[in-house]
Design a protein around this motif. Sequence first.
Motif, PDB file in Angstrom:
ATOM      1  N   ASP A 210     -47.377  16.408  64.444  1.00  0.00           N
ATOM      2  CA  ASP A 210     -46.348  16.416  65.489  1.00  0.00           C
ATOM      3  C   ASP A 210     -46.166  15.031  66.089  1.00  0.00           C
ATOM      4  O   ASP A 210     -45.033  14.597  66.348  1.00  0.00           O
ATOM      5  CB  ASP A 210     -46.713  17.416  66.587  1.00  0.00           C
ATOM      6  CG  ASP A 210     -46.681  18.858  66.094  1.00  0.00           C
ATOM      7  OD1 ASP A 210     -45.959  19.123  65.106  1.00  0.00           O
ATOM      8  OD2 ASP A 210     -47.372  19.706  66.692  1.00  0.00           O
ATOM      9  N   ARG A 211     -47.282  14.312  66.301  1.00  0.00           N
ATOM     10  CA  ARG A 211     -47.181  12.956  66.856  1.00  0.00           C
ATOM     11  C   ARG A 211     -46.485  12.014  65.864  1.00  0.00           C
ATOM     12  O   ARG A 211     -45.667  11.179  66.275  1.00  0.00           O
ATOM     13  CB  ARG A 211     -48.591  12.419  67.199  1.00  0.00           C
ATOM     14  CG  ARG A 211     -49.209  13.042  68.450  1.00  0.00           C
ATOM     15  CD  ARG A 211     -50.421  12.260  68.915  1.00  0.00           C
ATOM     16  NE  ARG A 211     -51.505  12.289  67.936  1.00  0.00           N
ATOM     17  CZ  ARG A 211     -52.435  13.224  67.858  1.00  0.00           C
ATOM     18  NH1 ARG A 211     -52.427  14.227  68.730  1.00  0.00           N
ATOM     19  NH2 ARG A 211     -53.384  13.172  66.938  1.00  0.00           N
ATOM     20  N   GLU A 212     -46.833  12.159  64.570  1.00  0.00           N
ATOM     21  CA  GLU A 212     -46.206  11.299  63.557  1.00  0.00           C
ATOM     22  C   GLU A 212     -44.713  11.575  63.466  1.00  0.00           C
ATOM     23  O   GLU A 212     -43.905  10.643  63.363  1.00  0.00           O
ATOM     24  CB  GLU A 212     -46.855  11.537  62.188  1.00  0.00           C
ATOM     25  CG  GLU A 212     -46.324  10.619  61.099  1.00  0.00           C
ATOM     26  CD  GLU A 212     -47.092  10.753  59.798  1.00  0.00           C
ATOM     27  OE1 GLU A 212     -46.602  10.235  58.772  1.00  0.00           O
ATOM     28  OE2 GLU A 212     -48.177  11.382  59.793  1.00  0.00           O
ATOM     29  N   ILE A 213     -44.340  12.846  63.535  1.00  0.00           N
ATOM     30  CA  ILE A 213     -42.924  13.205  63.458  1.00  0.00           C
ATOM     31  C   ILE A 213     -42.160  12.661  64.660  1.00  0.00           C
ATOM     32  O   ILE A 213     -41.072  12.092  64.529  1.00  0.00           O
ATOM     33  CB  ILE A 213     -42.769  14.743  63.366  1.00  0.00           C
ATOM     34  CG1 ILE A 213     -43.274  15.233  61.993  1.00  0.00           C
ATOM     35  CG2 ILE A 213     -41.321  15.165  63.588  1.00  0.00           C
ATOM     36  CD1 ILE A 213     -43.357  16.747  61.890  1.00  0.00           C
ATOM     37  N   SER A 214     -42.745  12.804  65.857  1.00  0.00           N
ATOM     38  CA  SER A 214     -42.062  12.330  67.069  1.00  0.00           C
ATOM     39  C   SER A 214     -41.910  10.820  67.077  1.00  0.00           C
ATOM     40  O   SER A 214     -40.994  10.276  67.715  1.00  0.00           O
ATOM     41  CB  SER A 214     -42.812  12.791  68.315  1.00  0.00           C
ATOM     42  OG  SER A 214     -44.121  12.221  68.355  1.00  0.00           O
ATOM     43  N   ALA A 215     -42.772  10.118  66.344  1.00  0.00           N
ATOM     44  CA  ALA A 215     -42.696   8.655  66.287  1.00  0.00           C
ATOM     45  C   ALA A 215     -41.459   8.172  65.533  1.00  0.00           C
ATOM     46  O   ALA A 215     -41.113   6.993  65.598  1.00  0.00           O
ATOM     47  CB  ALA A 215     -43.951   8.096  65.625  1.00  0.00           C
ATOM     48  N   TYR A 216     -40.803   9.084  64.797  1.00  0.00           N
ATOM     49  CA  TYR A 216     -39.598   8.716  64.055  1.00  0.00           C
ATOM     50  C   TYR A 216     -38.334   8.859  64.901  1.00  0.00           C
ATOM     51  O   TYR A 216     -37.238   8.578  64.420  1.00  0.00           O
ATOM     52  CB  TYR A 216     -39.450   9.579  62.800  1.00  0.00           C
ATOM     53  CG  TYR A 216     -40.535   9.382  61.773  1.00  0.00           C
ATOM     54  CD1 TYR A 216     -40.918   8.100  61.399  1.00  0.00           C
ATOM     55  CD2 TYR A 216     -41.163  10.463  61.179  1.00  0.00           C
ATOM     56  CE1 TYR A 216     -41.922   7.902  60.454  1.00  0.00           C
ATOM     57  CE2 TYR A 216     -42.161  10.278  60.230  1.00  0.00           C
ATOM     58  CZ  TYR A 216     -42.541   9.010  59.875  1.00  0.00           C
ATOM     59  OH  TYR A 216     -43.530   8.819  58.944  1.00  0.00           O
ATOM     60  N   LEU A 217     -38.464   9.328  66.140  1.00  0.00           N
ATOM     61  CA  LEU A 217     -37.305   9.553  66.980  1.00  0.00           C
ATOM     62  C   LEU A 217     -37.300   8.605  68.167  1.00  0.00           C
ATOM     63  O   LEU A 217     -38.348   8.268  68.726  1.00  0.00           O
ATOM     64  CB  LEU A 217     -37.296  11.006  67.494  1.00  0.00           C
ATOM     65  CG  LEU A 217     -37.203  12.098  66.426  1.00  0.00           C
ATOM     66  CD1 LEU A 217     -37.303  13.461  67.078  1.00  0.00           C
ATOM     67  CD2 LEU A 217     -35.906  11.966  65.633  1.00  0.00           C
ATOM     68  N   ASP A 218     -36.113   8.177  68.551  1.00  0.00           N
ATOM     69  CA  ASP A 218     -35.964   7.356  69.744  1.00  0.00           C
ATOM     70  C   ASP A 218     -36.195   8.242  70.967  1.00  0.00           C
ATOM     71  O   ASP A 218     -35.514   9.261  71.142  1.00  0.00           O
ATOM     72  CB  ASP A 218     -34.550   6.772  69.783  1.00  0.00           C
ATOM     73  CG  ASP A 218     -34.371   5.789  70.920  1.00  0.00           C
ATOM     74  OD1 ASP A 218     -34.567   6.206  72.085  1.00  0.00           O
ATOM     75  OD2 ASP A 218     -34.039   4.629  70.651  1.00  0.00           O
ATOM     76  N   PRO A 219     -37.141   7.886  71.831  1.00  0.00           N
ATOM     77  CA  PRO A 219     -37.458   8.755  72.983  1.00  0.00           C
ATOM     78  C   PRO A 219     -36.297   8.900  73.964  1.00  0.00           C
ATOM     79  O   PRO A 219     -36.223   9.887  74.703  1.00  0.00           O
ATOM     80  CB  PRO A 219     -38.658   8.062  73.631  1.00  0.00           C
ATOM     81  CG  PRO A 219     -38.586   6.645  73.165  1.00  0.00           C
ATOM     82  CD  PRO A 219     -37.994   6.693  71.802  1.00  0.00           C
ATOM     83  N   GLN A 220     -35.376   7.947  73.987  1.00  0.00           N
ATOM     84  CA  GLN A 220     -34.252   8.007  74.913  1.00  0.00           C
ATOM     85  C   GLN A 220     -33.128   8.902  74.404  1.00  0.00           C
ATOM     86  O   GLN A 220     -32.575   9.715  75.144  1.00  0.00           O
ATOM     87  CB  GLN A 220     -33.692   6.581  75.156  1.00  0.00           C
ATOM     88  CG  GLN A 220     -34.707   5.596  75.708  1.00  0.00           C
ATOM     89  CD  GLN A 220     -35.239   6.016  77.071  1.00  0.00           C
ATOM     90  OE1 GLN A 220     -34.489   6.524  77.909  1.00  0.00           O
ATOM     91  NE2 GLN A 220     -36.533   5.825  77.296  1.00  0.00           N
ATOM     92  N   THR A 221     -32.811   8.757  73.104  1.00  0.00           N
ATOM     93  CA  THR A 221     -31.652   9.470  72.551  1.00  0.00           C
ATOM     94  C   THR A 221     -32.031  10.692  71.725  1.00  0.00           C
ATOM     95  O   THR A 221     -31.197  11.571  71.489  1.00  0.00           O
ATOM     96  CB  THR A 221     -30.828   8.529  71.649  1.00  0.00           C
ATOM     97  OG1 THR A 221     -31.629   8.139  70.516  1.00  0.00           O
ATOM     98  CG2 THR A 221     -30.404   7.282  72.428  1.00  0.00           C
ATOM     99  N   GLY A 222     -33.292  10.715  71.266  1.00  0.00           N
ATOM    100  CA  GLY A 222     -33.697  11.798  70.371  1.00  0.00           C
ATOM    101  C   GLY A 222     -33.193  11.637  68.961  1.00  0.00           C
ATOM    102  O   GLY A 222     -33.394  12.504  68.099  1.00  0.00           O
TER     103      GLY A 222
END
Length: 267
Positions: free
Chosen positions: A80-92
Amino acid sequence: MTSAKIPKSVFRYRSTAEHELAAIKNSYIWFSSPLEFNDPYDCRINGTIRDLEPKEYKTYFNTLANKLRLKRGHNNPAVDREISAYLDPQTGLPNERLIQIYKDELTKHLNDFRDRIGKNGGVCCFSARPDHPLMWSHYANGHRGICIEYSTEQNPFLKIRQVHYSERLPSIDPLTAMKLGHRVDDIMAALATKHKSWAYEEEWRLFHVQKSKKYFYPESLLKSVTLGSECSTTDINRFASAAKQLKIPLFKMKRSTVDYSMIQELI
């Protein structure tokens, strides 16, 4: 891209070499490497890697995320952490890291596919007509060769593909290219596209996963052989003997006396 109805017969222009006579007598066609063809663009996938639209990157992200979960577990916090690292935290939306992974993966897929087709795959080429003067000149030893007629009513000819002609190089959808096994038709369409200057050939072609390969077809699919207008007496006799043995018609081309066409006559 729509494909025309397969013609009842297709034609293969060849020389009178001994191996061509053997192929006729023994009912096989030969699949050649496209690297040997006279068109340097043939079967090359030269498209550039375009950027995806945000929705397309989202599709790619979901595909990548599913792969990771299947490989390493659906309830794995590290995944889950690795997957979330592929997304911009501001825009998703996918970030630059994911974009680079996409481009690297697509480059690998396209290079692998070029190698599979260019180095390993085989192609057998045919025309929709037996009487084109340039085809006789270019592929039948300057009108001294032969033209073989095949019926398309059984395999392998049920799988024959029409060549399309275009000003532009064929393109393949990037996400399709990453799923070669799922959308092979898109890939094959690109491999059956040539520049429009080749349109006079009216080409149809068969593909095989192996180059330098004999493919044996049912004897009944061999319909006739036509000799070129400049065929030698020796070759006429050789192929006349084979046609008699195979019980197929033998024709010979002759030059028209009124225009530049070639006329097919039964002999």
